[in-house]
Enzyme design. Sequence first.
Site, short mmCIF file in Angstrom:
data_model
loop_
_atom_site.label_atom_id
_atom_site.label_comp_id
_atom_site.label_asym_id
_atom_site.label_seq_id
_atom_site.Cartn_x
_atom_site.Cartn_y
_atom_site.Cartn_z
N LYS A 171 -25.81 -36.97 67.03
CA LYS A 171 -24.61 -36.70 67.82
C LYS A 171 -23.97 -37.99 68.33
O LYS A 171 -22.77 -38.19 68.23
CB LYS A 171 -24.95 -35.79 69.03
CG LYS A 171 -25.61 -34.48 68.67
CD LYS A 171 -25.83 -33.59 69.89
CE LYS A 171 -26.81 -34.15 70.91
NZ LYS A 171 -28.21 -34.22 70.44
N ARG A 223 -25.79 -28.08 77.63
CA ARG A 223 -27.14 -27.86 77.10
C ARG A 223 -27.73 -26.55 77.59
O ARG A 223 -28.87 -26.23 77.23
CB ARG A 223 -28.05 -29.01 77.56
CG ARG A 223 -28.29 -30.09 76.51
CD ARG A 223 -29.08 -31.18 77.20
NE ARG A 223 -29.88 -32.03 76.38
CZ ARG A 223 -29.55 -33.26 76.03
NH1 ARG A 223 -28.39 -33.77 76.32
NH2 ARG A 223 -30.41 -34.00 75.34
N ARG A 237 -35.89 -45.21 66.17
CA ARG A 237 -34.54 -45.68 66.52
C ARG A 237 -34.52 -46.67 67.67
O ARG A 237 -35.40 -46.69 68.52
CB ARG A 237 -33.60 -44.50 66.80
CG ARG A 237 -33.65 -43.96 68.21
CD ARG A 237 -32.55 -42.93 68.43
NE ARG A 237 -32.84 -42.13 69.60
CZ ARG A 237 -32.14 -41.06 69.96
NH1 ARG A 237 -31.13 -40.65 69.22
NH2 ARG A 237 -32.45 -40.40 71.04
N ARG A 254 -35.44 -46.27 73.69
CA ARG A 254 -35.35 -45.43 74.87
C ARG A 254 -36.73 -45.03 75.35
O ARG A 254 -37.62 -44.75 74.56
CB ARG A 254 -34.54 -44.17 74.54
CG ARG A 254 -33.07 -44.40 74.62
CD ARG A 254 -32.29 -43.23 74.14
NE ARG A 254 -32.75 -41.93 74.64
CZ ARG A 254 -32.07 -40.80 74.45
NH1 ARG A 254 -30.93 -40.82 73.79
NH2 ARG A 254 -32.54 -39.66 74.89
N ARG A 264 -38.56 -32.43 74.61
CA ARG A 264 -37.09 -32.35 74.46
C ARG A 264 -36.73 -31.29 73.41
O ARG A 264 -35.76 -30.56 73.56
CB ARG A 264 -36.53 -33.72 74.07
CG ARG A 264 -36.49 -34.69 75.25
CD ARG A 264 -36.53 -36.13 74.82
NE ARG A 264 -35.32 -36.58 74.17
CZ ARG A 264 -35.25 -37.68 73.43
NH1 ARG A 264 -36.31 -38.44 73.24
NH2 ARG A 264 -34.11 -38.04 72.89
#
Length: 215
Positions: A13, A87, A126, A161, A172
């Site tokens: 996203k 969300r 990432r 992160r 998550r």
Amino acid sequence: MNIILLGPPGAGKGTQAQHLVAERGMIQLSTGDMLREAKASGTEMGRKVADVMARGDLVTDEIVIGLIREKLNGEKGGGFIFDGFPRTLPQADALGQLLADCGETLDAVIEMQVDDEALVDRITSRSTCAGCGAVYNDKTKPIPADGICTSCGEKHEFKRRADDNEEALRNRLMEYYKKTSPLIGYYYAKDMLSTVDGLGSMEEVTASIASVLDA
Ligand code: AMP
């Protein structure tokens, strides 16, 4: 044009939102980025949400709706990309109301589909440029050897992160399936939902999103 990019963590996203900002001059509203900023600048709210985020739980609807309300009152024009918001169903209802209050409409909801195994793989490899937020991936888009970000052309730290670890990610994902995935039915019933395959290359996904927006 105001759109929602909907999908689990790691669906791409943020990457696609950055692309839409660069190509179409849209405005990215990422509640995750806003919360990380609040955390980094040490505000009271930032301190409150830090543990919740580190665990991979959702912060309260009240907090994120407040963040979006502030942004919608402050920014004008260009079209908004809601990235990581809404969300939950109450957030989706609130967004509809907030947009109506400022005379805007929601034009498309794009669900980015990626299977779970690929998500875990993407997230655990990432990193992002601390300067501009450009997303890198150890396998598909490694950090340049000279340390200079290909997006902003500057040399910054490349950060991972705190919640991009397997345990927080599992949580998550669970939050996504329990609380966010009902939004797929919600927007389908409102005849707003389009689905793209988020598993292809960045260019392929960009092209699929473009064809939805230009339809
Ligand atoms: P993201 O960058 O979108 O993956 O968000 C990172 C974290 O911020 C999430 O795991 C949540 O803890 C929190 N967060 C971001 N957006 C929301 C939201 N709309 N509702 C609740 N929590 C959120």
